[in-house]
Structures are given as C-alpha cells and as structure tokens.
Design a protein around this motif. Structure first.
Motif, short mmCIF file in Angstrom:
data_model
loop_
_atom_site.label_atom_id
_atom_site.label_comp_id
_atom_site.label_asym_id
_atom_site.label_seq_id
_atom_site.Cartn_x
_atom_site.Cartn_y
_atom_site.Cartn_z
N SER A 41 41.89 41.80 51.42
CA SER A 41 40.76 40.66 51.20
C SER A 41 40.11 40.66 53.09
CB SER A 41 41.16 39.46 52.06
OG SER A 41 42.38 39.18 52.75
N ASP A 124 36.57 43.53 50.72
CA ASP A 124 36.82 41.60 50.43
C ASP A 124 36.75 41.91 49.15
OD1 ASP A 124 38.12 39.85 49.91
OD2 ASP A 124 37.47 38.49 51.26
N TYR A 128 36.07 34.53 48.38
CA TYR A 128 36.07 33.77 50.21
C TYR A 128 35.11 33.04 49.79
CZ TYR A 128 31.97 36.89 48.57
OH TYR A 128 30.78 37.43 47.25
N ASP A 243 35.80 33.92 54.88
CA ASP A 243 36.72 34.47 54.22
C ASP A 243 38.61 34.14 55.22
OD1 ASP A 243 39.27 33.93 52.43
OD2 ASP A 243 38.71 36.43 51.42
#
Length: 278
Positions: A41, A124, A128, A243
């Motif tokens: 991520s 990522d 998100y 995120d």
C-alpha cells in the motif's frame, strides 16, 4: 530500518506558521516520512507494524487502510457503500469509523488509477479512498469521524477508555494544489495543512503521481488540548487521494526511559552485592 523512506523531513512550527499550515494558536508538530508498507500500500506510519495489521490494540494505535484484510477486530464487516463497482475487490471502510461526504462532494474507495478520476498513491496497489467535487472548482469534502470510536474504546481495552487522539498519520497521494486536510475537535478547527503548503515545503510538483515529494506520509502530533476527533479531506478538483490513516491515543503505554532501566539494574546489583558480602 532499511524500509524507512530516506528523505523523511521534520518541519518546525515556525516554518509551518510561515506557510500558514498551522494557525497561530496551534502547537501541532508536523513531519513528513513513513516506512514502506509490506502489504503493497505504499507508505505507512513508522509507529505501527509495516504490515498495517493491528495485533495488539492495547498499544493504542489503530489504522484505516480501506482494506477488509486489515479490519479490527480481524474479520469485522465494514462499510462498502462507497466501493467503486468492479474496482473495489476486498475494499471497505473499516468500522467503527463514520464517514460522511458533503452534499457537494463524492467519496469513493477503490483499487488502481483511472485517468481524470483518481490516481492511486505512489506504490499503492491496494484499496485507497479519494474525494472529488460534484462540480469541479467547488470545494467538497469528506469527514472521517472518530467520535463513536473514542466513545467505545473501553470495549476494546479498558485501559484505553477516556483516551484522546494525539497522533495522526496518513499517506497523501499525488498532492494537488486544490487538496487540503483539516482537523477538528468538537467542531472547532485545531489545525490544517494544504496542498500548496506541503508542496512548497517538500519542493514537490502538483499532481505528480510518482515523485516522493508529491506522494508523502504526513505525521501530526497534537498537544493534549488540541487532540482531535474528526478529519476532513477537502478537494475542489480531481482528486484528493489518501490511504493508511493511523491514529495514536493519549493513554497508550509509554515505555520507561532506558536510563531508568539501567538505574534499576544498578540498584539490583548493589542489593546483590550487599547480600553476598554478609
């Protein structure tokens, strides 16, 4: 520590005041830099495990990754109302957070990037969130409210009951000049940071989807008096992406300073020494 982003930068209060990032009454301390998240991520806070999994809630840190895999408690169902059709496998807003977009705005949770819609923060590949205005050029926002979460901390761990939030971290993706984050306590604005301010401090380019200076992990430490209960993400364009929101609580355990530990060992040694001299 090899997975810590090398260009972590501390920003003094004086510098933030010069850019207007923190109001004159604020004592919030803002720094930039995180660690590489092992769940793909991008970046997450250095104050939690790089996996983004909370295995010990008594430590007083909690994370919102918008992924069902990191829900707390493990396996808890979350809110999928904002998932994007055919683009949000495994995504959810993890309870007990309350999310409410303004009437002029839209909030979505998804994976991947789509031109003229949203760009995943650099590195990522997981879920998100992002907010965009219903009418471009008009400010819209999404509120992430921790009120219920704070009220029910005693159910998670009795030792955390009555805690406030004094730390916030979040991964801000492809920062744009029309993005900002605001922090409220009982509906009073206690601090904020805007896209232009962050880009100026980081020497970043607006909307750059890969540059570390424009995709950065933001850490904010609040004083006890300024501890907040609501995060607002504001955007007037496409889009405001974020995120790995991490919060830290005021009543989390504080380890004893190393000097005190050595002092304890020293006293123990003295006691044993006297015992053997008899």
């Amino acid at each position: 520590m090899s997975n810590v982003v090398k260009y972590s930068k501390s920003v003094t209060l004086a510098a933030l005041l010069a850019f207007g990032a923190v109001n004159q009454a604020s004592a919030a301390n803002i720094t930039f830099g995180g660690q590489a998240a092992t769940d793909n991520s991008g970046l997450t806070s250095q104050r939690i495990d790089a996996s983004n999994v909370i295995s010990d809630p008594s430590l007083g840190f909690f994370v919102e990754t918008f992924d069902a895999a990191t829900s707390f408690p493990a396996g808890a169902s979350g809110n999928t109302d904002y998932n994007v059709e055919n683009a949000s496998a495994g995504c959810q807003i993890n309870s007990p957070l309350m999310v409410s977009p303004s009437s002029a705005g839209v909030v979505n949770v998804r994976r991947g990037s789509v031109p003229n819609e949203a760009a995943a923060p650099a590195g990522d590949t997981t879920c998100y969130a992002y907010t965009t205005p219903a009418n471009e050029g008009v400010d819209s926002f999404v509120d992430i409210d921790y009120t219920n979460f704070l009220a029910n901390l005693g159910d998670i761990d009795p030792a955390l009951a009555g805690s406030r939030i004094d730390y916030l971290g979040f991964y801000w993706g492809s920062v744009d000049t029309y993005n900002s984050f605001e922090f409220y306590a009982n509906d009073v604005l206690v601090s904020s940071i805007t896209g232009p301010e962050l880009l100026a401090l980081q020497n970043g380019d607006s909307g750059n989807q890969v540059d570390p200076a424009s995709n950065t992990y933001v850490n904010i430490d609040f004083t006890f008096a300024e501890s907040f209960d609501r995060l607002r993400v504001v955007s007037s364009g496409i889009a405001g992406e974020f995120d790995n929101i991490v919060v830290g609580l005021t009543q989390r355990p504080v380890p004893a300073p190393a000097s005190l530990a050595f002092l304890g060992l020293g006293l123990l040694g003295l006691g044993l020494g006297r015992r053997f001299k008899k």
